[in-house]
Enzyme design. Sequence first.
Site: not given
Length: 459
Positions: A221, A252, A408
Amino acid sequence: MAARKTPRTRAASTPKPAKPAPAGASRLSSPINEMLLAALDRGDASLQTGRYLMTFKEGATDSGAQAIAASLGMRVADARDFAEQAVVLENVADADAVMFPEIGVALVSRDAAEERGMATIAEATMSESIASVDPEYFVFADSVLDDYLSATEGGVNASDYLRGFMRATETITRDLGTVLLPSPPDMREEAEALNATWGLSACRVPQSTRSGAGIKVAVLDTGMDLGHPDFVSRTFVSATFVGEPVQDLNGHGTHCIGTACGPQSPVATQTRYGIGYRTAIYVGKVLTNSGTSVGGSVLAGMNWAIANRCQVISMSLGSQTNVQPYYTAAGQAALNAGLLMIAAAGNAAKPTGAPANSPTIMAIAALDSSLKPASFSDYGKIELAGPGVSIFSSVPRPALYGYKSGTSQATPHVSGCAALWAESSPNLRGQALWNKLRSAAKPLLYPSTRVGKGLVQAP
């Protein structure tokens, strides 16, 4: 990042001299942002980078590398020349191609392809070693890809959108995409009684006696806030594949790692948000701080995770493209090694994107707090669903915590539960772990194209 050796290269006996890269060309060492700008200069809205990925037939990786060196005259770098195979593409010097030996794929530069001509390269696919040659695509964090698709479908020129995107990401210094929302009401009472998020409650994590001890979880990520107070007692094994420090300036990656591997008792909140609180955390930075990447960097991270034998490999990223042979090869290599790749289906309300659409990689859809499929969640090839709307987890300092939504967020719920199942039995590895996650899922009254076998459950 792991220490790096000087990469060796394989070449034909009389290699061609290196030529200066033409303006806008996609060299192996080109930074990702530079390639995005080059795509704009070419007027290319196809999401192709201009480079190519060669997928070798199973068991033919080394012979394939020798073949492209000998028959095509390419200088070939090898990930095995880097400590723990943590190859950074910006550091492969003047190589024409770089090998990812764990997955049997080679990334070929745009310059090398243009010098030799695609007809010549296409002939190479007739060899006994090479299965296919395919374009490399840009890859995005789910939220970034969703924004891109929404803008272009709404009549915004792709080049205009990307230029604006590039201007915005030049000044990133905060957690992008984190929205401080109220907790979803549907499961709040049960979640509060358990001092856990609604997502963990729905997956029955608080009731589990497992912690993920002894299991390696790789999260590919935007990196991790390595100084987050909830993780001060944890050890990270980290590597970057995008030419930026592993430290997460996006948020994120920190959010996804928080859900999959976060603490049982957080420092500054009463709410438990993490699943595998005793897992070994492998942080692979395959997305830049702007949430962008390319297939080669993602494959480099996959190759690294397999080389380190991470039993669970979690990827909340993608590109709205068809099934790509190189991702399928990576997923198969993981299964062959007793490992499992898990990927977000996508947030475009379209057919599942890559790499999740590969048959060897688990595709994860998102649910809201009433356990309905999220309106944005991609559909079609779906194995499981996880909580993915208004998910509370860790974000970089100083905020520490925040809410995000997307496939996600659903993906690390599945990855964390996978780690708990893997801890429960040494026999639950690779395909067996895949099968157990699906058989243990909570059935939902929705088509399998939306939720697969249902909601993931902890052991």
